[in-house]
Design an enzyme around this catalytic site. Structure first.
Site, PDB file in Angstrom:
ATOM      1  N   ILE A 503       4.092  -2.034  -1.688  1.00  0.00           N
ATOM      2  CA  ILE A 503       4.435  -3.107  -2.625  1.00  0.00           C
ATOM      3  C   ILE A 503       3.200  -3.661  -3.321  1.00  0.00           C
ATOM      4  O   ILE A 503       3.293  -4.563  -4.146  1.00  0.00           O
ATOM      5  CB  ILE A 503       5.171  -4.256  -1.910  1.00  0.00           C
ATOM      6  CG1 ILE A 503       4.330  -4.809  -0.759  1.00  0.00           C
ATOM      7  CG2 ILE A 503       6.528  -3.796  -1.416  1.00  0.00           C
ATOM      8  CD1 ILE A 503       4.934  -6.028  -0.091  1.00  0.00           C
ATOM      9  N   GLY A 504       2.044  -3.122  -2.998  1.00  0.00           N
ATOM     10  CA  GLY A 504       0.819  -3.580  -3.639  1.00  0.00           C
ATOM     11  C   GLY A 504      -0.331  -2.643  -3.309  1.00  0.00           C
ATOM     12  O   GLY A 504      -0.338  -1.969  -2.282  1.00  0.00           O
ATOM     13  N   VAL A 505      -1.300  -2.601  -4.214  1.00  0.00           N
ATOM     14  CA  VAL A 505      -2.481  -1.763  -4.028  1.00  0.00           C
ATOM     15  C   VAL A 505      -3.700  -2.578  -4.418  1.00  0.00           C
ATOM     16  O   VAL A 505      -3.697  -3.259  -5.443  1.00  0.00           O
ATOM     17  CB  VAL A 505      -2.419  -0.478  -4.883  1.00  0.00           C
ATOM     18  CG1 VAL A 505      -3.673   0.355  -4.686  1.00  0.00           C
ATOM     19  CG2 VAL A 505      -1.181   0.336  -4.540  1.00  0.00           C
ATOM     20  N   GLY A 506      -4.737  -2.538  -3.576  1.00  0.00           N
ATOM     21  CA  GLY A 506      -5.976  -3.253  -3.866  1.00  0.00           C
ATOM     22  C   GLY A 506      -7.173  -2.430  -3.464  1.00  0.00           C
ATOM     23  O   GLY A 506      -7.046  -1.294  -3.002  1.00  0.00           O
ATOM     24  N   PHE A 508      -8.974  -2.786  -0.986  1.00  0.00           N
ATOM     25  CA  PHE A 508      -8.965  -2.593   0.474  1.00  0.00           C
ATOM     26  C   PHE A 508      -8.051  -1.457   0.881  1.00  0.00           C
ATOM     27  O   PHE A 508      -8.196  -0.872   1.950  1.00  0.00           O
ATOM     28  CB  PHE A 508      -8.463  -3.877   1.154  1.00  0.00           C
ATOM     29  CG  PHE A 508      -7.143  -4.325   0.609  1.00  0.00           C
ATOM     30  CD1 PHE A 508      -7.093  -5.207  -0.441  1.00  0.00           C
ATOM     31  CD2 PHE A 508      -5.962  -3.828   1.116  1.00  0.00           C
ATOM     32  CE1 PHE A 508      -5.879  -5.609  -0.970  1.00  0.00           C
ATOM     33  CE2 PHE A 508      -4.741  -4.209   0.586  1.00  0.00           C
ATOM     34  CZ  PHE A 508      -4.701  -5.106  -0.461  1.00  0.00           C
ATOM     35  N   GLY A 509      -7.039  -1.125   0.087  1.00  0.00           N
ATOM     36  CA  GLY A 509      -6.027  -0.147   0.472  1.00  0.00           C
ATOM     37  C   GLY A 509      -4.666  -0.592  -0.009  1.00  0.00           C
ATOM     38  O   GLY A 509      -4.532  -1.224  -1.058  1.00  0.00           O
ATOM     39  N   LYS A 525      -0.862  -5.258   5.419  1.00  0.00           N
ATOM     40  CA  LYS A 525      -2.034  -4.946   4.608  1.00  0.00           C
ATOM     41  C   LYS A 525      -2.960  -4.055   5.429  1.00  0.00           C
ATOM     42  O   LYS A 525      -3.571  -4.502   6.405  1.00  0.00           O
ATOM     43  CB  LYS A 525      -2.736  -6.241   4.212  1.00  0.00           C
ATOM     44  CG  LYS A 525      -3.888  -6.108   3.238  1.00  0.00           C
ATOM     45  CD  LYS A 525      -4.395  -7.511   2.905  1.00  0.00           C
ATOM     46  CE  LYS A 525      -5.487  -7.496   1.856  1.00  0.00           C
ATOM     47  NZ  LYS A 525      -5.949  -8.866   1.549  1.00  0.00           N
ATOM     48  N   ASP A 621     -11.047 -16.417  -6.916  1.00  0.00           N
ATOM     49  CA  ASP A 621     -10.193 -15.482  -7.662  1.00  0.00           C
ATOM     50  C   ASP A 621      -8.813 -16.120  -7.898  1.00  0.00           C
ATOM     51  O   ASP A 621      -7.779 -15.521  -7.605  1.00  0.00           O
ATOM     52  CB  ASP A 621     -10.053 -14.169  -6.902  1.00  0.00           C
ATOM     53  CG  ASP A 621      -9.579 -13.033  -7.809  1.00  0.00           C
ATOM     54  OD1 ASP A 621      -9.736 -13.154  -9.049  1.00  0.00           O
ATOM     55  OD2 ASP A 621      -9.050 -12.034  -7.290  1.00  0.00           O
TER      56      ASP A 621
END
Length: 846
Positions: A503-506, A508-509, A525, A621
């Protein structure tokens, strides 16, 4: 006769040095008991101290069977090791002390050869009335003199040391020291490691000196130390000597202050250091490491000594400090802390036994950010073992025979104090240049109204479904990281980290949607070990979230640290990022009241970050994708990977520029000096997104419209901000409410931080805008809305906070003090035990 010019210059230089740096008077201990046990005459040491015989001293020795032995000579560093007293039954030395407080207790052992007993095989215990100092101690064929050094807080005028031989064995002692220590030597405050947080109560423990090192410098004996201590060189403890270099200057370069005097450590410690070696590369990237053998069943205090004697200018040296691979100090800038070069600084860090399965290691290394000289330094290090829950410094049994079991006093203390925020700063009645708040606004909006009891009574998330990792479960939940998850549990929760669950990508992974226990949805996460930058942010987020609890901050459920995996589990925010509901996702438009309430919630979260804990935190941020909405559209600030601790006593943090384009504070961008007003600027951009429903940066628009902040402020200065608001708001928004909202955004976007409001000021003006909107929808006049704003808080009713009996994990629950004025309102910990745990969707990398 005329004095030669050169000699005259030397005399002048010498006199100016003396006047510029007057010597600190030596510490004179009120209790200074030095006993040469078994001796017939006093012994004088090379450092000038005189040890008396037992008959000459004021102590009282109670024993039925003892033997005095001596030898004419031996390979020992001091004459006190040439005599000894041997006990075949329990013996007690009783001392009458002049004053209470911390005392050095030093026990000297050397197994003298004699005809009665083989002292190398002697096995015995040594105890005071409160502390176990040695349990079943034996020199184990050691032919060297042994010093056992302790620092004990003695509260009674009578102080006893008991020697208890094992059955069919003997006890012995060569010399004893009981000496007063300065009150300033041990502070009550320190910093806990993993999570990094404040630690109170250091004066409640007893300590044994495990190591005392002079980095990069020579051996310092009791003859040269301010308190009779010995500091040994660090070379034998360096993991790789090729990565380290010694550096030293004259001792007169060291500039002591009224707070930090030579009592803490002599100038010889601060005038030498170990630093990074020259790697002959453009960008050195390695750590200098030290390794120590310690008893891993105990907690330790590491006192780290720093003094920047290598830099040529201020704010040029930034480096990190790690303990057992965990970040202990991030971006240490000594010149910002001390105000000038060459000024000593030290930090006490409490290391929990649970993190020391492989011993103890200390590392220093560069920040890997383009901020000044790439280097890292350490001047001195003291490693002190802490007494455990039964006041033992050796073994798990106390003086009365009770067992510490699996826990230690340090662990219990870390449990309690890692969940505390220490002394919370007073919030004060902040002055608003652009709109004054009612005098009772602070009281009505104190943190107690928005902080929830710690975990309340719902412990379903805290207990693991099985016994695997139960020890870790206790530790992580006690330190604020919540439930410990095994890797297998998270594999099951995410269907083996199925790509369809992402559901998300950053950086960190990936972030996965998972389901745990009874169907509760969570966000998982998972750190990517191949992403160095992402892991740094990941570790920062661990440290930040472990000490943050607030209704408007994303909640952390638990943690997995199995093998090489670094995984955090959050509450799942079912309505996703605020941004998705403003533009780009074709979702049902939010009403103006909803937008105001969400903005107020986010402002509360940021206000708490800035002022709700002792040191304060700068998010760095702030943007609409980092404001998440739960199923009730309650706003929660998320993503603390770039966050920084606000500097104590300073107004900025010098650091490389990070954040998101379109939200960056221009002053921070120019000067690389981060402040809490940088978050205020970013939040001003968020307010414009709320009002105009468009991205902060849109390169597809005409040049003058690319930056939302610049474009919207042009219309605001023309008095035509209503021309660019979200069309969905037209006809539904009260003009006065919009005006107040736009004024808040404009103030946030001031060019210089000093001209921007605090988040507390922003919060009040948003609440006032909400009152105006509610009055508008209810047909009230603006004057009626002003009266309502002055008498009724926009906040929900405060959560009732009552004392709760400590649970098995020893978390403290706080009750706010009554009758506090606005400047004395304190924050309490916030975490709902019944809230659903969750985290972000739609997260994108920076």
């Amino acid at each position: 006769m005329a004095i030669p010019l050169l000699l005259l210059l030397l005399l002048l230089a010498s006199s100016s040095f003396i006047s510029a740096a007057p010597p600190t008077p030596p510490f004179s201990p009120q209790d200074n008991i030095l006993i040469d046990c078994g001796a017939k005459s006093p012994a004088t040491l090379p450092d000038g101290r005189s040890f008396k015989t037992e008959e000459q001293s004021t102590q009282f020795l109670k024993t039925n069977k003892d033997i005095q032995v001596s030898v004419p000579s031996a390979d020992v560093p001091s004459p006190i090791y040439l005599t000894a007293r041997i006990f075949t039954e329990q013996a007690t030395y009783a001392f009458q002390l002049t004053r209470p407080g911390f005392h050095w207790v030093r026990l000297h052992f050397f197994p003298l050869k004699n005809n009665e007993f083989d002292l190398q095989q002697a096995t015995f215990s040594v105890m005071t009335d409160k502390y176990v100092l040695l349990h079943n101690f034996k020199v184990n064929n050691n032919t060297n003199a042994i010093l056992k050094e302790y620092l004990l807080n003695v509260t009674e005028p009578k102080f006893s040391i008991n020697f208890i031989p094992m059955k069919n064995s003997a006890a012995f002692i060569n010399a004893i020291e009981v000496v007063s220590a300065p009150d300033s030597l041990i502070s009550d405050q320190g910093t806990a490691l993993f999570p990094v947080d404040s630690f109170s109560g250091l004066s409640d423990f007893g300590y044994q000196v495990a190591y005392r090192l002079n980095m990069g410098g020579p051996l310092i004996t009791s003859q040269n130390d301010t308190l009779g201590r010995t500091w040994i060189p660090d070379t034998d403890f360096l993991k790789d000597k090729n990565l380290a270099r010694s550096f030293s200057v004259a001792t007169n370069v060291v500039k002591y202050t009224d707070v930090l005097t030579p009592i803490i450590a002599p100038a010889t410690v601060y005038s030498s250091l170990t630093k990074m070696a020259d790697s002959k590369t453009m960008q050195p990237n390695f750590n200098v490491s030290w390794k120590f053998d310690v008893d891993t069943s105990f907690d330790y205090v590491l006192r780290m000594h720093f003094c920047d004697i290598v830099s040529k200018s201020l704010n040029d040296l930034y480096f990190n400090v790690y303990i057992n691979g965990k970040m202990a100090i991030s971006g240490l800038d000594l010149s910002s802390l001390t105000g000038e070069l060459g000024v000593p600084y030290y930090k006490d860090i409490v290391v929990n036994a649970s993190t020391m399965s492989g011993g103890l290691s200390v590392q220093i290394g560069p920040m890997n950010e383009k901020t000044g000289t790439v280097n890292a330094i350490l001047n001195g290090l003291e490693v002190l073992k802490m007494s455990n829950s039964v006041d033992s410094l050796d073994g798990e049994f106390g003086v009365d025979g009770t067992s510490a079991g699996l826990g230690t006093k340090g662990t219990v203390a870390a449990v309690g104090f890692a969940m505390m925020f220490g002394a919370f700063v007073g919030l004060g009645a902040m002055v608003i240049k652009w709109k004054r708040r009612p005098q009772d606004w602070q009281k009505r909006n104190s943190f107690s109204a928005w902080l929830l009891p710690i975990h309340a009574s719902d412990s379903s998330f805290m207990a693991s479904k099985n016994s695997v990792g139960s020890h870790k479960s206790n530790f992580y939940s006690s330190t604020g990281l919540g439930r410990y998850f095994s890797f297998a549990e998270l594999q099951e929760a995410t269907k083996n980290f199925d790509s369809s669950a992402i559901i998300g990508v950053g950086g960190f992974g990936n972030v996965y949607l998972g389901t745990i226990d009874d169907g509760t949805k969570v966000a998982v996460k998972r750190g990517n070990p191949q992403s160095e930058q992402g892991i740094t942010e990941f570790q920062t987020e661990i440290q930040m979230l472990s000490k943050l609890r607030h209704r408007h901050l994303v909640s952390l459920i638990g943690y997995c640290d199995e093998n090489d995996e670094m995984i955090l589990v959050y509450e799942y925010m079912s309505n996703g990022p605020f941004r998705d509901h403003l533009y780009g996702k074709n979702l049902q438009p939010l009403s103006w009241k909803q937008r105001l309430e969400i903005s107020i919630g986010a402002a509360r979260g940021l206000h708490y970050l800035h002022t709700g804990i002792a040191q304060g935190i700068i998010h760095r941020d702030v943007k609409t994708t980092n404001i998440l909405l739960d199923d009730a559209f309650v706003a929660k600030v998320a993503d603390f990977g770039l966050s920084k601790d606000a500097p104590m006593g300073q107004n900025h943090v010098s650091t490389a520029v990070k954040g998101s384009f379109g939200y960056l504070d221009p002053e921070y961008f120019r000067r690389q000096q981060l402040t809490d007003k940088s978050d205020v600027y970013s939040f001003g951009v968020v307010l414009l997104e709320v009002l105009c429903a468009r991205p902060a940066i849109n390169p597809q628009l005409p040049r003058e419209q690319v930056s939302l902040a610049e474009w919207a402020m042009q219309w605001k200065r023309k008095g035509l901000i209503e021309k660019i608001i979200d069309p969905h708001l037209v006809g539904t928004i009260n003009p006065e409410s919009m005006k107040k909202f736009a004024e808040a955004a404009e103030k946030c976007l001031a060019e210089y931080g000093v001209d921007r409001p605090t988040m507390g000021d922003v919060l009040w003006n948003l609440e006032y805008a909400l009152q105006l909107q509610e009055a508008f929808t209810q047909g009230k006049s603006e004057e009626e809305a002003k009266v309502q704003s002055a008498t009724v808080s926009a906040s929900p009713a405060p959560v009732a906070v009552t004392p709760i009996s400590p649970s098995s994990d020893h978390r403290p629950v706080f009750k706010p003090e009554e009758n506090k004025g606005p400047a004395e309102v304190q924050a309490i910990d916030d975490h709902s035990g019944t809230a659903m745990f969750a985290q972000f969707s739609g997260l994108s990398g920076r």
